[in-house]
Design a protein around this motif. Structure first.
Motif, PDB file in Angstrom:
ATOM      1  N   ASN A  22       0.794  -1.228   0.000  1.00 42.83           N
ATOM      2  CA  ASN A  22       0.000   0.000   0.000  1.00 42.83           C
ATOM      3  C   ASN A  22       0.829   1.281   0.000  1.00 42.83           C
ATOM      4  O   ASN A  22       0.295   2.343  -0.284  1.00 42.83           O
ATOM      5  CB  ASN A  22      -0.937   0.022   1.213  1.00 42.83           C
ATOM      6  N   ASP A  23       2.098   1.187   0.322  1.00 46.35           N
ATOM      7  CA  ASP A  23       2.933   2.382   0.391  1.00 46.35           C
ATOM      8  C   ASP A  23       3.394   2.782  -1.015  1.00 46.35           C
ATOM      9  O   ASP A  23       4.140   2.033  -1.660  1.00 46.35           O
ATOM     10  CB  ASP A  23       4.146   2.119   1.290  1.00 46.35           C
ATOM     11  N   PRO A  24       2.967   3.955  -1.518  1.00 46.59           N
ATOM     12  CA  PRO A  24       3.308   4.356  -2.892  1.00 46.59           C
ATOM     13  C   PRO A  24       4.805   4.443  -3.160  1.00 46.59           C
ATOM     14  O   PRO A  24       5.256   4.092  -4.249  1.00 46.59           O
ATOM     15  CB  PRO A  24       2.648   5.727  -3.051  1.00 46.59           C
ATOM     16  N   ASP A  25       5.583   4.915  -2.193  1.00 45.16           N
ATOM     17  CA  ASP A  25       7.035   5.024  -2.406  1.00 45.16           C
ATOM     18  C   ASP A  25       7.675   3.642  -2.574  1.00 45.16           C
ATOM     19  O   ASP A  25       8.533   3.443  -3.438  1.00 45.16           O
ATOM     20  CB  ASP A  25       7.704   5.765  -1.245  1.00 45.16           C
ATOM     21  N   THR A  26       7.258   2.712  -1.742  1.00 42.72           N
ATOM     22  CA  THR A  26       7.792   1.355  -1.840  1.00 42.72           C
ATOM     23  C   THR A  26       7.368   0.706  -3.154  1.00 42.72           C
ATOM     24  O   THR A  26       8.173   0.049  -3.821  1.00 42.72           O
ATOM     25  CB  THR A  26       7.317   0.504  -0.648  1.00 42.72           C
ATOM     26  N   VAL A  27       6.125   0.910  -3.551  1.00 37.21           N
ATOM     27  CA  VAL A  27       5.635   0.372  -4.820  1.00 37.21           C
ATOM     28  C   VAL A  27       6.468   0.929  -5.973  1.00 37.21           C
ATOM     29  O   VAL A  27       6.885   0.194  -6.873  1.00 37.21           O
ATOM     30  CB  VAL A  27       4.135   0.692  -5.017  1.00 37.21           C
ATOM     31  N   ARG A  29       9.563   2.046  -5.940  1.00 34.16           N
ATOM     32  CA  ARG A  29      10.907   1.467  -5.935  1.00 34.16           C
ATOM     33  C   ARG A  29      10.903   0.024  -6.451  1.00 34.16           C
ATOM     34  O   ARG A  29      11.780  -0.387  -7.206  1.00 34.16           O
ATOM     35  CB  ARG A  29      11.511   1.539  -4.536  1.00 34.16           C
ATOM     36  N   ILE A  30       9.893  -0.734  -6.033  1.00 35.53           N
ATOM     37  CA  ILE A  30       9.807  -2.129  -6.482  1.00 35.53           C
ATOM     38  C   ILE A  30       9.554  -2.205  -7.984  1.00 35.53           C
ATOM     39  O   ILE A  30      10.173  -3.004  -8.697  1.00 35.53           O
ATOM     40  CB  ILE A  30       8.714  -2.887  -5.700  1.00 35.53           C
ATOM     41  N   LEU A  31       8.650  -1.361  -8.484  1.00 37.30           N
ATOM     42  CA  LEU A  31       8.370  -1.359  -9.922  1.00 37.30           C
ATOM     43  C   LEU A  31       9.579  -0.903 -10.728  1.00 37.30           C
ATOM     44  O   LEU A  31       9.826  -1.405 -11.830  1.00 37.30           O
ATOM     45  CB  LEU A  31       7.150  -0.493 -10.228  1.00 37.30           C
ATOM     46  N   HIS A  32      10.349   0.022 -10.174  1.00 33.80           N
ATOM     47  CA  HIS A  32      11.575   0.452 -10.850  1.00 33.80           C
ATOM     48  C   HIS A  32      12.572  -0.711 -10.921  1.00 33.80           C
ATOM     49  O   HIS A  32      13.211  -0.931 -11.954  1.00 33.80           O
ATOM     50  CB  HIS A  32      12.191   1.658 -10.137  1.00 33.80           C
ATOM     51  N   LEU A  33      12.688  -1.457  -9.843  1.00 27.48           N
ATOM     52  CA  LEU A  33      13.565  -2.624  -9.830  1.00 27.48           C
ATOM     53  C   LEU A  33      13.100  -3.648 -10.870  1.00 27.48           C
ATOM     54  O   LEU A  33      13.912  -4.211 -11.616  1.00 27.48           O
ATOM     55  CB  LEU A  33      13.601  -3.263  -8.441  1.00 27.48           C
ATOM     56  N   ALA A  34      11.798  -3.872 -10.949  1.00 27.62           N
ATOM     57  CA  ALA A  34      11.256  -4.808 -11.941  1.00 27.62           C
ATOM     58  C   ALA A  34      11.587  -4.329 -13.350  1.00 27.62           C
ATOM     59  O   ALA A  34      11.971  -5.127 -14.214  1.00 27.62           O
ATOM     60  CB  ALA A  34       9.743  -4.951 -11.765  1.00 27.62           C
ATOM     61  N   TRP A  35      11.452  -3.027 -13.595  1.00 32.00           N
ATOM     62  CA  TRP A  35      11.777  -2.470 -14.909  1.00 32.00           C
ATOM     63  C   TRP A  35      13.257  -2.684 -15.221  1.00 32.00           C
ATOM     64  O   TRP A  35      13.617  -3.064 -16.347  1.00 32.00           O
ATOM     65  CB  TRP A  35      11.438  -0.977 -14.936  1.00 32.00           C
ATOM     66  N   GLU A  36      14.145  -2.457 -14.245  1.00 29.95           N
ATOM     67  CA  GLU A  36      15.582  -2.655 -14.463  1.00 29.95           C
ATOM     68  C   GLU A  36      15.898  -4.114 -14.804  1.00 29.95           C
ATOM     69  O   GLU A  36      16.744  -4.384 -15.666  1.00 29.95           O
ATOM     70  CB  GLU A  36      16.374  -2.223 -13.235  1.00 29.95           C
ATOM     71  N   LEU A  37      15.234  -5.035 -14.149  1.00 30.64           N
ATOM     72  CA  LEU A  37      15.454  -6.455 -14.443  1.00 30.64           C
ATOM     73  C   LEU A  37      14.997  -6.799 -15.859  1.00 30.64           C
ATOM     74  O   LEU A  37      15.688  -7.525 -16.587  1.00 30.64           O
ATOM     75  CB  LEU A  37      14.721  -7.325 -13.418  1.00 30.64           C
ATOM     76  N   GLU A  38      13.847  -6.277 -16.262  1.00 32.38           N
ATOM     77  CA  GLU A  38      13.360  -6.510 -17.622  1.00 32.38           C
ATOM     78  C   GLU A  38      14.320  -5.917 -18.649  1.00 32.38           C
ATOM     79  O   GLU A  38      14.616  -6.532 -19.676  1.00 32.38           O
ATOM     80  CB  GLU A  38      11.966  -5.883 -17.808  1.00 32.38           C
TER      81      GLU A  38
END
Length: 93
Positions: A22-27, A29-38
């Protein structure tokens, strides 16, 4: 399983985690990490570059002492989305 598939699986896993947080900042950061992996999964590895450089070298008539030139050309070509290379002209093949 190859490294690219592993990276894509990790990216999907992280996106799944982001959907449950639910925390937008954490979301973010996680989505950015997912994008970097892709992104990393889409980059050519040394074997891809080596194979393409060899093909280019063969097409050019197997010239001597130009291995670095063909490596760089193959690397650039594979990193371009459309597979083209602005450095590639009839004069340098």
């Amino acid at each position: 399983m190859d490294q690219r598939a592993t990276l894509r699986i990790k990216a999907e896993k992280y996106r799944g985690y982001a959907r449950r947080i639910n925390d937008p900042d954490t979301v973010e950061r996680i989505l950015h990490l997912a994008w970097e992996l892709e992104w990393k999964a889409m980059q050519p590895d040394d074997e891809d570059i080596r194979t393409r450089a060899y093909d280019l070298w063969k097409q050019a008539g197997e010239p001597e002492d130009r291995d670095e030139e063909f490596w760089l050309l193959a690397e650039q070509e594979l990193r371009n989305e459309d597979g083209s290379s602005p450095l590639r002209t009839p004069d340098n093949l």
